[in-house]
Design a protein around this motif. Structure first.
Motif, PDB file in Angstrom:
ATOM      1  N   PRO A   1     114.731  -4.785  51.432  1.00 13.14           N
ATOM      2  CA  PRO A   1     113.632  -3.839  51.207  1.00 13.14           C
ATOM      3  C   PRO A   1     113.938  -2.867  50.080  1.00 13.14           C
ATOM      4  CG  PRO A   1     114.934  -3.113  53.066  1.00 13.14           C
ATOM      5  CD  PRO A   1     115.514  -4.435  52.631  1.00 13.14           C
ATOM      6  N   SER A   2     112.934  -2.536  49.318  1.00 12.40           N
ATOM      7  CA  SER A   2     113.046  -1.487  48.308  1.00 12.40           C
ATOM      8  C   SER A   2     112.913  -0.123  48.970  1.00 12.40           C
ATOM      9  CB  SER A   2     111.940  -1.646  47.272  1.00 12.40           C
ATOM     10  OG  SER A   2     110.668  -1.522  47.916  1.00 12.40           O
ATOM     11  N   MET A   3     113.172   0.917  48.195  1.00 16.26           N
ATOM     12  CA  MET A   3     112.918   2.271  48.677  1.00 16.26           C
ATOM     13  C   MET A   3     111.469   2.407  49.123  1.00 16.26           C
ATOM     14  SD  MET A   3     113.182   5.885  46.532  1.00 16.26           S
ATOM     15  CE  MET A   3     111.766   5.502  45.471  1.00 16.26           C
ATOM     16  N   GLN A   4     110.548   1.858  48.322  1.00 13.59           N
ATOM     17  CA  GLN A   4     109.131   1.975  48.638  1.00 13.59           C
ATOM     18  C   GLN A   4     108.774   1.264  49.937  1.00 13.59           C
ATOM     19  OE1 GLN A   4     110.441   1.432  45.677  1.00 13.59           O
ATOM     20  NE2 GLN A   4     109.547   2.967  44.324  1.00 13.59           N
ATOM     21  N   ALA A   5     109.493   0.212  50.256  1.00 13.45           N
ATOM     22  CA  ALA A   5     109.176  -0.561  51.451  1.00 13.45           C
ATOM     23  C   ALA A   5     109.809  -0.005  52.705  1.00 13.45           C
ATOM     24  CB  ALA A   5     109.617  -2.011  51.260  1.00 13.45           C
ATOM     25  N   ALA A   6     110.940   0.699  52.584  1.00 15.50           N
ATOM     26  CA  ALA A   6     111.702   1.047  53.789  1.00 15.50           C
ATOM     27  C   ALA A   6     112.018   2.523  53.974  1.00 15.50           C
ATOM     28  CB  ALA A   6     113.015   0.259  53.815  1.00 15.50           C
ATOM     29  N   ALA A   7     112.017   3.326  52.906  1.00 20.58           N
ATOM     30  CA  ALA A   7     112.304   4.752  53.061  1.00 20.58           C
ATOM     31  C   ALA A   7     111.084   5.458  53.645  1.00 20.58           C
ATOM     32  CB  ALA A   7     112.672   5.361  51.716  1.00 20.58           C
ATOM     33  N   VAL A   8     111.324   6.522  54.402  1.00 24.00           N
ATOM     34  CA  VAL A   8     110.209   7.220  55.043  1.00 24.00           C
ATOM     35  C   VAL A   8     109.443   8.107  54.081  1.00 24.00           C
ATOM     36  CG1 VAL A   8     111.254   7.174  57.336  1.00 24.00           C
ATOM     37  CG2 VAL A   8     111.722   9.103  55.801  1.00 24.00           C
ATOM     38  N   ALA A   9     110.003   8.339  52.904  1.00 26.31           N
ATOM     39  CA  ALA A   9     109.295   9.055  51.844  1.00 26.31           C
ATOM     40  C   ALA A   9     109.758   8.497  50.509  1.00 26.31           C
ATOM     41  CB  ALA A   9     109.580  10.553  51.929  1.00 26.31           C
ATOM     42  N   ASN A  10     108.909   8.568  49.524  1.00 28.81           N
ATOM     43  CA  ASN A  10     109.230   8.024  48.207  1.00 28.81           C
ATOM     44  C   ASN A  10     109.307   9.141  47.171  1.00 28.81           C
ATOM     45  OD1 ASN A  10     107.283   4.953  48.562  1.00 28.81           O
ATOM     46  ND2 ASN A  10     109.266   5.518  49.358  1.00 28.81           N
ATOM     47  N   PRO A  11     110.472   9.725  46.986  1.00 25.98           N
ATOM     48  CA  PRO A  11     110.635  10.767  45.964  1.00 25.98           C
ATOM     49  C   PRO A  11     110.515  10.180  44.566  1.00 25.98           C
ATOM     50  CG  PRO A  11     112.764  10.130  46.840  1.00 25.98           C
ATOM     51  CD  PRO A  11     111.733   9.413  47.676  1.00 25.98           C
ATOM     52  N   ASP A  12     110.466  11.052  43.577  1.00 27.19           N
ATOM     53  CA  ASP A  12     110.226  10.628  42.197  1.00 27.19           C
ATOM     54  C   ASP A  12     111.515  10.184  41.517  1.00 27.19           C
ATOM     55  OD1 ASP A  12     107.462  11.184  42.315  1.00 27.19           O
ATOM     56  OD2 ASP A  12     107.863  13.310  41.964  1.00 27.19           O
ATOM     57  N   LEU A  13     112.117   9.146  42.031  1.00 29.28           N
ATOM     58  CA  LEU A  13     113.340   8.612  41.425  1.00 29.28           C
ATOM     59  C   LEU A  13     113.126   8.298  39.958  1.00 29.28           C
ATOM     60  CD1 LEU A  13     116.204   7.386  41.498  1.00 29.28           C
ATOM     61  CD2 LEU A  13     115.187   5.287  42.433  1.00 29.28           C
ATOM     62  N   TRP A  14     111.993   7.702  39.630  1.00 24.22           N
ATOM     63  CA  TRP A  14     111.770   7.260  38.251  1.00 24.22           C
ATOM     64  C   TRP A  14     111.686   8.421  37.274  1.00 24.22           C
ATOM     65  CZ3 TRP A  14     107.405   8.289  35.252  1.00 24.22           C
ATOM     66  CH2 TRP A  14     106.266   8.762  35.922  1.00 24.22           C
ATOM     67  N   LEU A  15     111.085   9.531  37.692  1.00 23.89           N
ATOM     68  CA  LEU A  15     111.015  10.688  36.803  1.00 23.89           C
ATOM     69  C   LEU A  15     112.411  11.208  36.486  1.00 23.89           C
ATOM     70  CD1 LEU A  15     107.984  12.678  38.264  1.00 23.89           C
ATOM     71  CD2 LEU A  15     108.085  11.462  36.088  1.00 23.89           C
ATOM     72  N   ASN A  16     113.266  11.208  37.481  1.00 19.82           N
ATOM     73  CA  ASN A  16     114.639  11.664  37.273  1.00 19.82           C
ATOM     74  C   ASN A  16     115.414  10.683  36.395  1.00 19.82           C
ATOM     75  OD1 ASN A  16     114.364  14.030  38.894  1.00 19.82           O
ATOM     76  ND2 ASN A  16     114.485  12.744  40.721  1.00 19.82           N
ATOM     77  N   LEU A  17     115.141   9.396  36.553  1.00 19.71           N
ATOM     78  CA  LEU A  17     115.808   8.404  35.704  1.00 19.71           C
ATOM     79  C   LEU A  17     115.348   8.532  34.252  1.00 19.71           C
ATOM     80  CD1 LEU A  17     115.674   5.312  38.089  1.00 19.71           C
ATOM     81  CD2 LEU A  17     117.738   6.528  37.353  1.00 19.71           C
TER      82      LEU A  17
END
Length: 437
Positions: free
Chosen positions: A388-404
């Motif tokens: 599972p990805s973060m989007q599929a399994a984490a209970v919230a989806n923070p802005d990982l991409w903005l930080n990257l």
């Protein structure tokens, strides 16, 4: 196929910023009671439906919508919501605007983000579910035991799209079996003067796929369950090491020189032209490639393989183009028509959809499009061993991409990325009352 089970109580608790913003006036909004489903081609003369789509998926419903209009007399207007699609949809819904139907990421966290219990219609009792491939019937689209979204095609997978000519020109005749193999091939390709990888930090959202691909083995072993429980964080070695390695590869010059400004559209043209050897992306990229090249061209030029640090584990990320939802608008006639359109799409209209989009069929008895490229079949087959990805399994989806993106632009270090992402994740969890945060 693996099912990814986030703790229902935690996921349901996550109202995020939209909690309470929806209109609960629909009698069956949030209810698990089966709705009545009209015949697929029942007369809908005079009924007008609005369908929201992203720029990348706007063409997907066109043919099936036209077929539905002809069969029922309804009118379906497809409206493009600008990127970032998910953020703009949430903003519009929070201010009271709702379509009748929309593409939406069917994961528990994103169903929570749209406040499914108030804003979406229950799809319990949907007549097409049992016609789908058994492994896909309950894979996603369900929140707190209620179905709110339906898959329309093979779920999106994070993996590596590669240019066959570039591989062949550099003597690469076997697909990588782990990430060390990928790095070995990248070194050969780089020495030949071709960019091994192409990234799109100008648009940004795709940057999060590379680190998630690297940690697929850890995700399969339960990393996101531990993050949800608070026993691990984005600063734990599994994630931090992946972010760091991604940054190191960029620093080493293994990506395109214009990485800071390159866009999603640039990724498609670069790979097809052989200006880059590999692109890490999900199925939205497949849709782009199909718009840029014929099936024969794709079969000749582009391939796909799943990879992880230790093996060939793929990463599942059902995205907005994989699933549709129907909204609780308070208009009973339009709500019934929206359900009917979904039933038609997955029923009588499904062969049209598969043929018009060159898609892999997930409905038993409906053949794949004869124009479906081999790489699409390879993507679908990769779901036999998936994490599972973060989007599929984490209970919230923070802005990982903005930080990257900040990291790519020299604003943040990998440690900063992990810390900032974890801080936002914890804030979201705490605001929702999740234990341990």
């Amino acid at each position: 196929m693996k099912k990814f089970a986030a703790t229902a109580a935690i996921v349901t608790a996550l109202g995020l910023t939209l909690a309470g913003c929806g209109d609960p006036s629909g009698a069956d909004a949030g209810s698990s009671a089966p709705a009545e489903w009209a015949a697929q081609t029942a007369d809908l003369s005079g009924v007008e439906l609005t369908f929201w789509a992203a720029q990348s998926s706007v063409a997907v419903p066109e043919e099936v919508a036209a077929t539905f209009e002809k069969a029922t007399g309804a009118k379906v207007t497809i409206e493009v919501i600008p990127d970032s699609y998910e953020a703009n949809v949430q903003t519009r819904v929070a201010t009271g605007a709702k379509p009748d139907l929309a593409f939406w990421q069917p994961t528990p966290s994103m169903l929570t983000a749209i406040n499914a219990k108030s804003n979406l219609l229950s799809l319990e009792g949907a007549p097409w579910i049992e016609t789908m491939e058994p492994d896909l019937q309950d894979l996603t689209g369900i929140l707190d035991d209620t179905r709110y979204a339906t898959l329309i095609g093979s779920p999106s997978v994070i993996g590596v799209y590669y240019n066959k000519d570039v591989f062949a020109a550099n003597g690469i005749t076997e697909l990588p079996q782990n990430f060390d193999d990928v790095l070995a091939d990248a070194a050969v390709i780089d020495a030949a003067g071709v960019d091994p990888f192409f990234e799109m930090a100008g648009d940004g959202w795709g940057t999060q796929w590379f680190p998630q691909m690297l940690m697929a083995d850890d995700a399969k072993a339960g990393f996101w369950d531990e993050v949800n429980a608070g026993t691990k964080t984005f600063s734990s070695p599994e994630m931090l090491d992946s972010i760091t390695e991604y940054n190191d590869l960029i620093t080493e010059g293994l990506f395109n020189a214009d990485i800071k400004t390159a866009t999603f559209n640039d990724q498609g043209t670069a790979l097809l032209a052989g200006d880059a050897a590999m692109v890490v992306q999900n199925n939205v990229y497949l849709t782009q490639l199909q718009a840029l090249a014929t099936t024969d061209e794709l079969n000749n030029k582009i391939g796909f393989f799943p990879v992880s640090r230790q093996g060939t584990v793929a990463t599942s990320i059902p995205d907005q183009s994989n699933a549709i939802v129907a909204f609780n608008t308070g208009d009973a006639e339009r709500e019934s028509a929206a359900r009917q359109f979904m039933s038609f799409w997955m029923g009588e209209g499904y062969p049209t959809f598969v043929a018009s989009t060159n898609a892999v069929s997930i409905v038993t008895g409906v053949e794949n499009s004869p124009e479906v490229p081999q790489l699409a079949l390879d993507i679908h087959a990769s779901q036999a061993d998936i994490a599972p990805s973060m989007q599929a399994a984490a209970v919230a989806n923070p802005d990982l991409w903005l930080n990257l993106v900040d990291m790519i632009n020299g604003v943040k270090t990998p440690e900063d990325v992990a810390k900032a992402t974890q801080s936002q994740f914890a804030e979201l969890a705490k605001a929702a009352g999740v234990a341990g945060f």
